[in-house]
Design a protein around this motif. Structure first.
Motif, mmCIF file in Angstrom:
data_model
loop_
_atom_site.group_PDB
_atom_site.id
_atom_site.type_symbol
_atom_site.label_atom_id
_atom_site.label_comp_id
_atom_site.label_asym_id
_atom_site.label_seq_id
_atom_site.Cartn_x
_atom_site.Cartn_y
_atom_site.Cartn_z
ATOM 1 N N HIS A 194 -3.301 5.437 -0.309
ATOM 2 C CA HIS A 194 -4.403 4.524 -0.026
ATOM 3 C C HIS A 194 -4.793 4.483 1.451
ATOM 4 O O HIS A 194 -5.552 3.608 1.866
ATOM 5 C CB HIS A 194 -4.036 3.122 -0.510
ATOM 6 C CG HIS A 194 -3.753 3.080 -1.985
ATOM 7 N ND1 HIS A 194 -4.692 3.393 -2.941
ATOM 8 C CD2 HIS A 194 -2.618 2.790 -2.658
ATOM 9 C CE1 HIS A 194 -4.155 3.287 -4.141
ATOM 10 N NE2 HIS A 194 -2.898 2.926 -3.997
ATOM 11 N N SER A 242 0.845 -1.185 0.000
ATOM 12 C CA SER A 242 0.000 0.000 0.000
ATOM 13 C C SER A 242 0.886 1.243 0.000
ATOM 14 O O SER A 242 2.093 1.155 -0.227
ATOM 15 C CB SER A 242 -0.945 -0.014 1.215
ATOM 16 O OG SER A 242 -1.929 0.996 1.084
ATOM 17 N N TRP A 269 -6.002 0.794 2.526
ATOM 18 C CA TRP A 269 -6.491 -0.148 1.514
ATOM 19 C C TRP A 269 -5.290 -0.667 0.750
ATOM 20 O O TRP A 269 -4.344 0.081 0.455
ATOM 21 C CB TRP A 269 -7.443 0.587 0.590
ATOM 22 C CG TRP A 269 -7.989 -0.235 -0.546
ATOM 23 C CD1 TRP A 269 -8.766 -1.341 -0.457
ATOM 24 C CD2 TRP A 269 -7.805 0.024 -1.928
ATOM 25 N NE1 TRP A 269 -9.088 -1.784 -1.723
ATOM 26 C CE2 TRP A 269 -8.503 -0.974 -2.646
ATOM 27 C CE3 TRP A 269 -7.109 0.997 -2.650
ATOM 28 C CZ2 TRP A 269 -8.532 -1.025 -4.029
ATOM 29 C CZ3 TRP A 269 -7.133 0.934 -4.028
ATOM 30 C CH2 TRP A 269 -7.840 -0.056 -4.711
ATOM 31 N N ILE A 270 -5.313 -1.936 0.435
ATOM 32 C CA ILE A 270 -4.270 -2.533 -0.393
ATOM 33 C C ILE A 270 -4.880 -2.774 -1.773
ATOM 34 O O ILE A 270 -5.755 -3.640 -1.924
ATOM 35 C CB ILE A 270 -3.750 -3.863 0.202
ATOM 36 C CG1 ILE A 270 -3.214 -3.619 1.613
ATOM 37 C CG2 ILE A 270 -2.706 -4.485 -0.699
ATOM 38 C CD1 ILE A 270 -2.914 -4.890 2.378
#
Length: 129
Positions: A72, A68, A125-126
């Motif tokens: 993000h 990430s 978030w990945i």
């Protein structure tokens, strides 16, 4: 979908019993990072500006390791020991992001582990590879 508990090589060694991050699906929950120098594992007890940069650099190490980036980050919490340095910390923190910024909470505390003045944790978030 399970929980993956992650220890990141190259990040500062934990000073308490915890993982650097826990991944659940495409979200990663990153433990609060301190202004610890990864190479020496010693706490950087400099100015609020210096500590905030080191904290953000440590978060960058973990974010990169899990796939990430600051782009993000969904949410973060900033802990500082002196709200008189709120604007100083904000300036450094914001320099690691582009607009629009993630959600954030800032909490004034009476103390942090190791004598630090700044700690930041994050949820990110990945994105799919």
């Amino acid at each position: 979908m399970g929980i993956e508990k992650l220890f990141v090589e190259g990040a500062p060694q934990p000073i308490a019993p915890f993982s650097h991050a826990c991944k659940v699906g495409n979200l990663v929950f990153i433990t609060g990072q301190m202004p610890t120098v990864p190479e020496t594992n010693e706490m950087l007890l400099g100015t609020f500006t210096e500590q905030t940069h080191r904290v953000m650099q440590n978060l960058a190490i973990v974010l990169e390791a899990v796939g990430s980036s600051f782009e993000h980050v969904v949410q973060s919490r900033v802990f500082i020991t002196n709200m008189g340095h709120f604007e100083e910390v904000n300036g450094v923190y914001a320099s690691y992001f582009q607009n629009p910024l993630p959600t954030r909470t800032c909490i004034g505390v009476t103390g942090l582990a190791g004598g630090a003045d700044v700690e930041v944790d994050m949820i990110a978030w990945i994105p799919p590879a």
